[in-house]
Motif scaffolding. Structure first.
Motif, PDB file in Angstrom:
ATOM      1  N   LEU A   1       0.819  -1.209   0.000  1.00 31.15           N
ATOM      2  CA  LEU A   1       0.000   0.000   0.000  1.00 31.15           C
ATOM      3  C   LEU A   1       0.856   1.264   0.000  1.00 31.15           C
ATOM      4  O   LEU A   1       0.443   2.312  -0.510  1.00 31.15           O
ATOM      5  N   GLN A   2       2.055   1.179   0.560  1.00 30.83           N
ATOM      6  CA  GLN A   2       2.931   2.341   0.607  1.00 30.83           C
ATOM      7  C   GLN A   2       3.603   2.617  -0.731  1.00 30.83           C
ATOM      8  O   GLN A   2       4.005   3.745  -1.011  1.00 30.83           O
ATOM      9  N   THR A   3       3.748   1.595  -1.569  1.00 24.85           N
ATOM     10  CA  THR A   3       4.496   1.752  -2.822  1.00 24.85           C
ATOM     11  C   THR A   3       3.614   1.708  -4.069  1.00 24.85           C
ATOM     12  O   THR A   3       4.055   2.132  -5.134  1.00 24.85           O
TER      13      THR A   3
ATOM     14  N   ASP B   1      16.374  14.720   4.965  1.00 22.23           N
ATOM     15  CA  ASP B   1      16.983  13.725   4.078  1.00 22.23           C
ATOM     16  C   ASP B   1      16.051  13.379   2.915  1.00 22.23           C
ATOM     17  O   ASP B   1      16.496  13.249   1.769  1.00 22.23           O
ATOM     18  N   ILE B   2      14.765  13.221   3.220  1.00 24.72           N
ATOM     19  CA  ILE B   2      13.797  12.883   2.165  1.00 24.72           C
ATOM     20  C   ILE B   2      13.642  14.050   1.194  1.00 24.72           C
ATOM     21  O   ILE B   2      13.693  13.869  -0.034  1.00 24.72           O
ATOM     22  N   LEU B   3      13.441  15.244   1.733  1.00 24.36           N
ATOM     23  CA  LEU B   3      13.216  16.415   0.881  1.00 24.36           C
ATOM     24  C   LEU B   3      14.467  16.758   0.071  1.00 24.36           C
ATOM     25  O   LEU B   3      14.358  17.193  -1.081  1.00 24.36           O
TER      26      LEU B   3
ATOM     27  N   LYS C   1       6.775   9.681  -2.031  1.00 29.37           N
ATOM     28  CA  LYS C   1       5.945   9.108  -3.098  1.00 29.37           C
ATOM     29  C   LYS C   1       5.630  10.178  -4.141  1.00 29.37           C
ATOM     30  O   LYS C   1       5.383  11.331  -3.808  1.00 29.37           O
ATOM     31  N   ASN C   2       5.646   9.781  -5.389  1.00 27.11           N
ATOM     32  CA  ASN C   2       5.348  10.718  -6.474  1.00 27.11           C
ATOM     33  C   ASN C   2       3.833  10.838  -6.623  1.00 27.11           C
ATOM     34  O   ASN C   2       3.234  10.359  -7.591  1.00 27.11           O
TER      35      ASN C   2
ATOM     36  N   HIS D   1       7.876  16.051  -6.357  1.00 27.82           N
ATOM     37  CA  HIS D   1       9.005  15.500  -7.095  1.00 27.82           C
ATOM     38  C   HIS D   1       9.331  16.321  -8.342  1.00 27.82           C
ATOM     39  O   HIS D   1      10.394  16.128  -8.932  1.00 27.82           O
ATOM     40  N   LEU D   2       8.452  17.205  -8.749  1.00 25.75           N
ATOM     41  CA  LEU D   2       8.682  18.000  -9.946  1.00 25.75           C
ATOM     42  C   LEU D   2       9.989  18.779  -9.816  1.00 25.75           C
ATOM     43  O   LEU D   2      10.220  19.472  -8.822  1.00 25.75           O
TER      44      LEU D   2
END
Length: 395
Positions: A4-6, A114-116, A324-325, A365-366
């Motif tokens: 569900l997360q991916t 880290d994610i951003l 997630k995109n 993500h753009l």
């Protein structure tokens, strides 16, 4: 990460609406225990069975089910113009002068940073700032942010709500007779954030929203709080870690230095505790906080053999979906769903909220276009603020 997360939301949404694939999968794979009445239940079935995304794709292919996704995401991305810059301002207030020290704000900001950063954001990290430093930093940074940019603001620390306005407390705040001047209001953040008309502004507040106590702090109710006025000039998304009048929680982990495999977990309220208060399962009076600098995790050492760390409940779930995109509003919806499925009793008290006023969908993500001159100015401002004694770093 779980299925569900991916699983891309566009494919998920497509399969939820379709019925033809349910019979194909249950017949070809001879699945007898699914008892799925619709597409959502069947996806949940494979998620609980531990299917990875690649295994789920193979299953659909084996059953001759089309992997064609709806074009909603690709169409939205095609119509979404690239931002000039993508900027994240993360504020972690953990070591208060008169309130209980918090365990997770700096590590929460480090996780999000880290994610951003991997998504192309320029990261500004403020740690343990007083209200004056907080305001000065926001004013200076927001005057330079170019128009048509994406801005994400996140605060972790002590806070309160008064007359519908949320206030983030500086580390100098008294524990009882505090005033609104000891806090930075969300209106102040929005007023400065909207100054140069960014294309998108995201405000995330990971703090309690309880009201000040009328017995110990009656003066704060005598005057109507000063409200900073701002003009709504951009797309706005607000995420609150909890609901009005409710607490927010840290998910703590107590590790033994002698046996790292023996870990004790607990959740503690990010509330109006003073230094003399005790955490429910951990003795605050025996603890101390250590930080090796900006961006390092704060660890509370309870004894010579134990250390305390963790993550806020909000970041615990947000970090699962942030990269997630997907449209950012959809990401917050997934976070809220995680809270609904949370088993600990504290999650019953902490129900996150979101508000939005956007035209269209926004995918973080753009890729940004970039603006070298502005980036150089931002680095210069950070150096100036740092020379003034403000704990700020750029990544």
């Amino acid at each position: 990460m779980s299925l569900l997360q991916t699983l891309p939301y566009s494919l998920y949404n497509n399969l939820v609406k379709r019925k033809d694939w349910i019979q194909k999968v249950t017949t070809v794979k001879k699945i007898r225990d699914a008892n799925a009445k619709n597409g959502e239940e069947l996806i949940n079935y494979f998620d609980k069975k531990g299917y990875t995304l690649s295994q789920f794709y193979k299953l659909l292919k084996d059953c001759d089910i089309s992997l064609t996704e709806t074009n909603s995401q690709s169409g939205a991305l095609a119509n979404q113009s690239r931002p000039i810059l993508k900027i994240a301002i993360l504020v972690a207030n953990a070591r208060y002068d008169n309130w209980s020290h918090l365990v997770t704000p700096i590590s929460d900001c480090k996780i999000l940073a880290d994610i951003l950063k991997s998504m192309g954001f320029i990261i500004f990290l403020l740690t343990n700032v007083n209200s004056k430093q907080f305001r000065e930093s926001m004013t200076e940074l927001c005057t330079i942010i170019p128009t048509k940019s994406y801005v994400l603001f996140y605060f972790a620390g002590h806070g309160f709500e008064l007359c519908g306005t949320k206030y983030m407390l500086g580390v100098e705040s008294p524990s009882e007779k505090y005033t609104i001047d000891n806090g930075v209001s969300e209106n102040f953040i929005l007023k400065n954030g909207f100054l140069n008309k960014p294309d998108l502004f995201i405000l995330l507040l990971d703090m309690c929203r309880k009201q000040p106590d009328r017995v110990s702090n009656p003066d704060i109710y005598l005057n109507i709080p000063r409200m900073e006025e701002y003009k709504h000039t951009c797309n706005l998304i607000i995420g609150y870690a909890t609901s009005p009048y409710m607490p927010s929680f840290e998910k703590l982990c107590c590790e033994s230095a002698n046996s790292l495999s023996q870990v004790q977990h607990d959740t503690c309220e990010i509330n109006h505790m003073t230094k003399s208060d005790n955490l429910e399962s951990f003795n605050e009076e025996e603890s101390s906080s250590e930080s090796d600098g900006i961006g390092d995790q704060v660890t509370h050492k309870l004894t010579s053999e134990k250390k305390l760390n963790g993550v806020s409940l909000y970041v615990n779930h947000l970090s699962k979906y942030l990269n997630k995109n997907e449209d950012f509003i959809r990401i917050l919806e997934l976070v809220h769903k995680e809270f609904a499925n949370e088993q600990c009793e504290q999650a019953l008290l902490q129900k996150p909220q979101k508000l939005d006023n956007v035209a269209g969908q926004f995918y973080l993500h753009l890729k940004a276009k970039g603006h070298k001159e502005t980036e150089e100015k931002l680095h210069s401002i950070v150096n100036e603020l740092h020379n003034q004694g403000i704990n700020i770093a750029i990544k």
